[in-house]
Design a protein around this motif. Structure first.
Motif, mmCIF file in Angstrom:
data_model
loop_
_atom_site.group_PDB
_atom_site.id
_atom_site.type_symbol
_atom_site.label_atom_id
_atom_site.label_comp_id
_atom_site.label_asym_id
_atom_site.label_seq_id
_atom_site.Cartn_x
_atom_site.Cartn_y
_atom_site.Cartn_z
ATOM 1 N N ARG A 22 0.828 -1.223 0.000
ATOM 2 C CA ARG A 22 0.000 0.000 0.000
ATOM 3 C C ARG A 22 0.855 1.263 0.000
ATOM 4 N N SER A 39 -9.205 1.860 2.241
ATOM 5 C CA SER A 39 -8.309 1.729 3.393
ATOM 6 C C SER A 39 -7.621 0.371 3.418
ATOM 7 N N ARG A 40 -8.067 -0.544 2.558
ATOM 8 C CA ARG A 40 -7.502 -1.893 2.616
ATOM 9 C C ARG A 40 -6.705 -2.254 1.365
ATOM 10 N N ASN A 41 -7.312 -2.147 0.184
ATOM 11 C CA ASN A 41 -6.688 -2.700 -1.025
ATOM 12 C C ASN A 41 -6.432 -1.670 -2.120
ATOM 13 N N GLU A 83 -12.544 -6.408 -1.753
ATOM 14 C CA GLU A 83 -12.820 -7.381 -0.686
ATOM 15 C C GLU A 83 -11.772 -8.480 -0.583
ATOM 16 N N ASP A 85 -8.622 -10.883 0.055
ATOM 17 C CA ASP A 85 -7.459 -11.075 0.920
ATOM 18 C C ASP A 85 -6.339 -11.735 0.141
ATOM 19 N N ASP A 200 -7.079 -5.362 11.829
ATOM 20 C CA ASP A 200 -7.815 -4.144 11.503
ATOM 21 C C ASP A 200 -9.290 -4.283 11.895
ATOM 22 N N LYS A 202 -11.714 -5.097 10.315
ATOM 23 C CA LYS A 202 -12.415 -6.250 9.730
ATOM 24 C C LYS A 202 -11.843 -7.565 10.244
ATOM 25 N N ARG A 204 -8.774 -8.544 10.039
ATOM 26 C CA ARG A 204 -7.671 -9.080 9.238
ATOM 27 C C ARG A 204 -6.359 -8.493 9.736
ATOM 28 N N HIS A 206 -3.093 -6.461 10.196
ATOM 29 C CA HIS A 206 -2.729 -5.164 9.604
ATOM 30 C C HIS A 206 -1.771 -5.375 8.443
ATOM 31 N N HIS A 207 -1.927 -4.570 7.391
ATOM 32 C CA HIS A 207 -0.961 -4.645 6.304
ATOM 33 C C HIS A 207 0.312 -3.899 6.699
#
Ligand SMILES: Cc1cc2nc3c(=O)[nH]c(=O)nc-3n(C[C@H](O)[C@H](O)[C@H](O)COP(=O)(O)OP(=O)(O)OC[C@H]3O[C@@H](n4cnc5c(N)ncnc54)[C@H](O)[C@@H]3O)c2cc1C
Ligand code: SF4
Ligand code: SF4
Length: 423
Positions: A22, A39-41, A83, A85, A200, A202, A204, A206-207
């Motif tokens: 990211r 915020s995720r992907n 969505e 992962d 995070d 959700k 999952r 944290h990246h």
């Protein structure tokens, strides 16, 4: 496979969410705005991507270089990509046949990226178009991606000190990490990925977050397997709303002896030249000073060895006030014949606002000489908001000196002489 006329088949460009750190590099590299993120992907819009490949070389992890043969009608949508992962597998021959693709697919050849024209007064100035993806010809070999999110290494905190005034909102830390017996070779200008513990909203993991290495290649402490980082504690988002940044707060609060999960190293182009009499112009704000500190310290150690004939070292360093400048004290102690330092403060009481681009224009005469010299290398790092203004200032310096930016801008890019890293 030859698809029936009514079945359009594409090679869909996708980003691997398991590897992507990211860093936003691809989004700024794409000339047609096909890449976006939440915020995720980070995701690629199949309706916009022209497969020009401009985003592929700058990606530090290779996460961007994924392609799937897909009937266009059932291409992975942006909503689906947000969505993910992990990347979905290629469609099998049976699945393709079920979608009506019955023979060998002809894949369109990628079209080369086109540099936008230089600022003409009509076109918006696109600073990212001049960002080199190649390193300087004399850069040392950079090792990259030795550790990924699936096989991180562990570093131990061996130091954590504040480098800005205590008790202010611009809390910035100098963090030292030791890798012990694990190999973690780095060069000035590279960055490291930190995996913060926890999950995070959700649930999952944290990246990873990326941080520029602030120490030279032979270690923060010379001869040791360690690196330093410059971390600003994020307490408000880019719009000024209160937040508590996950990784920056985790890192700023670490104690000596704590263990940190690390990936990387990343970056194979924002590297310093190694040939004698090569000049380095460093332009930064805030924690963008980290790679500049690394380069300066490496040149200082070379100078101390007496075995390297260096060129000019010029630094343009911007902050709201002098108290917010990380490493202000040590910088002031460097000899004037070693480094030419230009500070710009935008919020000093009773003083007009000055930004790094103002200082660049003031030093136009010296910079024009350097812009003309193929041994000069330019590095810009820090706030995203400064990037365009800085490159535009270099453009104006060149034009006013009678040099054509239409020639110099693309040459800086092609020769690995202009490097932009803003976040
Ligand atoms: C190539 C590269 C090098 C980097 N080098 C450094 C470095 O040397 N030092 C350093 O401190 N950071 C550096 N960063 C930024 C760093 O990776 C993180 O983005 C930053 O620390 C915020 O992460 P966080 O987990 O604390 O915040 P998050 O939890 O990810 O974000 C919280 C909120 O703050 C906003 N936000 C994110 N980053 C910032 C920021 N920098 N300022 C203000 N608001 C922000 C987000 O949009 C979000 O709304 C670098 C980034 C890149 C891409
Ligand atoms: S790691 Fe690659 S794919 Fe991910 S945001 Fe950075 S450039 Fe884009
Ligand atoms: S291949 Fe080209 S058009 Fe497609 S996302 Fe990358 S830069 Fe954008």
């Amino acid at each position: 496979m030859n698809a029936p006329a009514e079945i359009a088949v594409i090679k869909q460009h996708l980003i691997d969410p398991e590897i992507c750190i990211r860093c936003n590099t691809c989004e700024v590299s794409c000339p047609v705005g096909a890449i976006t993120h939440d915020s995720r992907n980070y995701v690629v819009d199949p309706d916009k991507c022209k497969q020009c490949m401009a985003c592929v070389p700058p990606c530090p992890t290779g996460a961007i270089d994924n392609w799937r043969t897909m009937p266009k009608a059932i291409a992975h949508s942006l909503a689906a990509q947000f969505e993910w992962d992990e990347l979905p597998p290629e469609l099998s021959t049976d699945e393709l046949a079920a979608a009506g693709v019955t023979a060998d697919v002809e894949i369109a050849e990628p079209t080369p990226a086109v540099l936008p024209a230089a600022a003409s007064g009509e076109e918006p100035f696109d600073s990212a178009a001049f960002n080199a993806t190649l390193p300087p010809w004399s850069a040392a070999h950079a090792y990259t991606n030795l550790y990924g999110p699936k096989n991180p290494t562990t570093a131990t905190v061996v130091g954590n000190v504040r480098v800005t005034q205590v008790g202010r909102e611009y809390d910035t830390h100098h963090l030292m990490l030791d890798f012990g017996a694990m190999p973690y070779p780095v060069l000035e200008g590279q960055s490291i990925g930190i995996l913060p513990p926890g999950v995070d909203d959700k649930g999952r993991p944290h990246h990873a977050r990326q941080y520029s290495i602030a120490s030279p290649r032979n270690g923060e402490r010379p001869g040791y397997n360690n690196v330093s980082l410059t971390i600003k504690r994020v307490l408000e988002d880019h719009q000024g709303r209160p937040v508590r940044g996950v990784a920056s707060n985790y890192l700023c609060d670490l104690k000596v002896g704590d263990k940190v999960q690390v990936i990387g190293p990343f970056g194979a182009s924002f590297l310093m030249p190694n040939h004698p009499r090569s000049h380095i112009v460093m332009i930064c704000t805030g924690t963008g000073s980290a790679p500049m500190r690394a380069m300066t310290e490496w040149r200082r150690r070379l100078r101390a060895s007496g075995k390297f004939e260096a060129g000019k070292l010029m630094l343009f360093f911007g902050a709201r006030t002098k108290e917010e400048l990380p490493y202000f004290g040590p910088l002031m102690n460097l000899p004037k014949d070693f480094i030419d330092i230009n500070f710009a403060y935008s919020r000093t009481a009773d003083q007009p606002k000055r930004y790094v681009q103002d200082r660049i224009r003031e030093r136009a005469a010296d910079l024009a000489v350097l812009l003309k010299d193929p041994n000069s290398y330019f590095y810009v790092c820090g706030l995203k908001s400064m990037e365009e203004g800085v490159v535009l200032a270099l453009h104006d310096v060149a034009q006013q000196a009678g040099l054509s930016w239409d020639k110099i801008g693309p040459a800086l890019k092609a020769e690995g002489r202009l490097h932009l890293e803003t976040y």
